[in-house]
Design a protein around this motif. Structure first.
Motif, mmCIF file in Angstrom:
data_model
loop_
_atom_site.group_PDB
_atom_site.id
_atom_site.type_symbol
_atom_site.label_atom_id
_atom_site.label_comp_id
_atom_site.label_asym_id
_atom_site.label_seq_id
_atom_site.Cartn_x
_atom_site.Cartn_y
_atom_site.Cartn_z
ATOM 1 N N ALA A 271 0.840 -1.201 0.000
ATOM 2 C CA ALA A 271 0.000 0.000 0.000
ATOM 3 C C ALA A 271 0.872 1.247 0.000
ATOM 4 O O ALA A 271 1.807 1.371 0.799
ATOM 5 C CB ALA A 271 -0.913 0.005 1.222
ATOM 6 N N LEU A 272 0.577 2.161 -0.901
ATOM 7 C CA LEU A 272 1.295 3.424 -1.008
ATOM 8 C C LEU A 272 0.301 4.574 -0.913
ATOM 9 O O LEU A 272 -0.852 4.453 -1.324
ATOM 10 C CB LEU A 272 2.063 3.519 -2.333
ATOM 11 N N THR A 273 0.744 5.685 -0.356
ATOM 12 C CA THR A 273 -0.104 6.864 -0.202
ATOM 13 C C THR A 273 0.208 7.867 -1.309
ATOM 14 O O THR A 273 1.350 8.325 -1.455
ATOM 15 C CB THR A 273 0.127 7.519 1.171
ATOM 16 N N LEU A 274 -0.817 8.184 -2.105
ATOM 17 C CA LEU A 274 -0.676 9.173 -3.173
ATOM 18 C C LEU A 274 -1.121 10.535 -2.662
ATOM 19 O O LEU A 274 -2.174 10.660 -2.029
ATOM 20 C CB LEU A 274 -1.521 8.782 -4.387
ATOM 21 N N VAL A 275 -0.335 11.561 -2.942
ATOM 22 C CA VAL A 275 -0.664 12.932 -2.582
ATOM 23 C C VAL A 275 -0.714 13.755 -3.862
ATOM 24 O O VAL A 275 0.252 13.756 -4.636
ATOM 25 C CB VAL A 275 0.374 13.523 -1.609
ATOM 26 N N ALA A 276 -1.855 14.426 -4.099
ATOM 27 C CA ALA A 276 -2.018 15.233 -5.305
ATOM 28 C C ALA A 276 -1.979 16.710 -4.930
ATOM 29 O O ALA A 276 -2.732 17.159 -4.062
ATOM 30 C CB ALA A 276 -3.331 14.897 -6.001
ATOM 31 N N ARG A 277 -1.093 17.454 -5.559
ATOM 32 C CA ARG A 277 -1.046 18.901 -5.388
ATOM 33 C C ARG A 277 -2.043 19.517 -6.365
ATOM 34 O O ARG A 277 -1.773 19.671 -7.546
ATOM 35 C CB ARG A 277 0.364 19.424 -5.672
ATOM 36 N N LEU A 278 -3.210 19.840 -5.844
ATOM 37 C CA LEU A 278 -4.293 20.296 -6.707
ATOM 38 C C LEU A 278 -4.098 21.728 -7.195
ATOM 39 O O LEU A 278 -4.532 22.077 -8.290
ATOM 40 C CB LEU A 278 -5.622 20.173 -5.966
ATOM 41 N N LEU A 279 -3.471 22.558 -6.379
ATOM 42 C CA LEU A 279 -3.475 23.977 -6.753
ATOM 43 C C LEU A 279 -2.232 24.674 -6.219
ATOM 44 O O LEU A 279 -1.789 24.395 -5.104
ATOM 45 C CB LEU A 279 -4.723 24.662 -6.182
ATOM 46 N N GLN A 280 -1.679 25.543 -7.033
ATOM 47 C CA GLN A 280 -0.632 26.460 -6.601
ATOM 48 C C GLN A 280 -0.854 27.776 -7.329
ATOM 49 O O GLN A 280 -0.851 27.812 -8.561
ATOM 50 C CB GLN A 280 0.761 25.892 -6.911
ATOM 51 N N LYS A 281 -1.106 28.844 -6.603
ATOM 52 C CA LYS A 281 -1.448 30.134 -7.217
ATOM 53 C C LYS A 281 -0.644 31.227 -6.544
ATOM 54 O O LYS A 281 -0.569 31.290 -5.317
ATOM 55 C CB LYS A 281 -2.941 30.416 -7.070
ATOM 56 N N ASP A 282 -0.014 32.050 -7.330
ATOM 57 C CA ASP A 282 0.762 33.174 -6.823
ATOM 58 C C ASP A 282 -0.145 34.391 -6.708
ATOM 59 O O ASP A 282 -0.864 34.746 -7.659
ATOM 60 C CB ASP A 282 1.934 33.485 -7.748
ATOM 61 N N ILE A 283 -0.129 35.063 -5.546
ATOM 62 C CA ILE A 283 -0.949 36.252 -5.286
ATOM 63 C C ILE A 283 -0.038 37.340 -4.742
ATOM 64 O O ILE A 283 0.738 37.088 -3.814
ATOM 65 C CB ILE A 283 -2.077 35.943 -4.271
ATOM 66 N N PRO A 284 -0.119 38.556 -5.285
ATOM 67 C CA PRO A 284 0.671 39.665 -4.723
ATOM 68 C C PRO A 284 0.307 39.907 -3.264
ATOM 69 O O PRO A 284 -0.841 39.700 -2.839
ATOM 70 C CB PRO A 284 0.293 40.856 -5.609
ATOM 71 N N LEU A 285 1.273 40.320 -2.471
ATOM 72 C CA LEU A 285 1.045 40.552 -1.048
ATOM 73 C C LEU A 285 -0.032 41.601 -0.817
ATOM 74 O O LEU A 285 -0.868 41.475 0.086
ATOM 75 C CB LEU A 285 2.358 40.982 -0.377
#
Length: 286
Positions: free
Chosen positions: A223-237
């Motif tokens: 058994a292996l655990t899959l991790v999906a990075r669904l979102l990465q968004k850059d936002i100005p401070l």
């Protein structure tokens, strides 16, 4: 000059004990440690608190009786599962008697005379012995790590029967600091109770379904655990600081990274199916 070659020593052959084959003897220290805690609590409540005594359990160990039982005043107590015999060293009994009768020091036998067991000693040995036997039986039934049952198993005296060769002995070393006296309490466990000890110490066997699962090929069991990075968004401070409750940040889900232990192995497409997000179209990472 002549070299002298000494004959080589031959080690004595190792004798296997049939009574220990297939038994988890290496785990007996677990129940010995638990019995030490139980016995220390019993002495604290019955003697230390009541008489302001200072009885302490130094160590508890369990061993197999390979020879004849030591010469001692053994008392056997019986129950449905089997007998447990007990002997209490006289120094421990004398220390308890001193507290019960308000003496500053334990009674001492006249010099040159063999110690004579009195009727008071016999009654005390029977009383304490039954308590120790029932405590040990309660621990065996409860197992290691579980609290003692509120009602301990009941035993009845069955006579002065020393344990037979091959029995298992549990020896507790007791010290009373105020009287500076030391002695031992020894309990001989019959086969019926030892079978329960082995049962408590033996890990539970796998269920039939687990055994079938173990027989399956490794790729189907691993058994292996899959991790999906669904979102990465850059936002100005500045934009992040202006966000208020109810604001919406527009995003779009496309291809995402799939990781195993922080290692990027696949890319996949995020899709919606019956109200749930799913991964599809897996592709190997170059």
């Amino acid at each position: 000059m002549t070299d002298t070659i000494s004959p080589s020593r031959t080690e004595p052959p190792m004798v296997l004990d049939a009574g220990t084959l297939g038994r988890p003897v290496h785990l007996l220290a677990r129940i010995s440690k638990q019995v030490r805690e139980d016995l220390a609590e019993l002495l604290r409540l019955r003697l230390n608190v009541r008489y302001r005594a200072r009885f302490e359990v130094e160590q508890v160990a369990m061993r197999r009786l390979d020879t004849r039982a030591p010469d001692a005043a053994w008392l056997s107590f019986g129950a449905a599962t089997g007998d447990i015999a007990c002997t209490i060293e006289r120094s421990v009994l004398m220390s308890v008697l001193a507290y019960r009768y308000g003496l500053r020091t334990p009674p001492v036998d006249p010099p040159g005379e063999a110690p004579r067991e009195t009727a008071t000693e016999e009654r005390l040995a029977a009383l304490l012995g039954q308590q120790f036997v029932e405590l040990l039986a309660g621990r065996i039934e409860a197992g290691v790590g579980s609290p003692l049952p509120q009602r301990l198993p009941l035993f009845k005296p069955v006579g002065r029967l020393p344990p037979a060769r091959g029995s298992w002995l549990m020896e507790a070393r007791i010290v009373e600091h105020a009287h500076n006296s030391r002695g031992s309490i020894c309990l001989a466990v019959s086969d019926g109770w030892m079978n329960r000890v082995w049962h408590q110490l033996t890990p539970l066997r796998a269920k039939a379904g687990e055994q079938l699962e173990q027989a399956a090929p490794l790729p189907t069991r691993l058994a292996l655990t899959l991790v999906a990075r669904l979102l990465q968004k850059d936002i100005p401070l500045g934009q992040l600081a202006d966000l208020q409750v109810g604001d919406v940040i527009p995003i779009s889900l496309g291809t995402t990274d799939v990781l195993i232990d922080d290692s990027r192995l696949f890319t996949a497409t995020v899709a919606e199916h019956q109200g749930k997000l799913c991964l599809t179209s897996f592709a190997d990472v170059d």
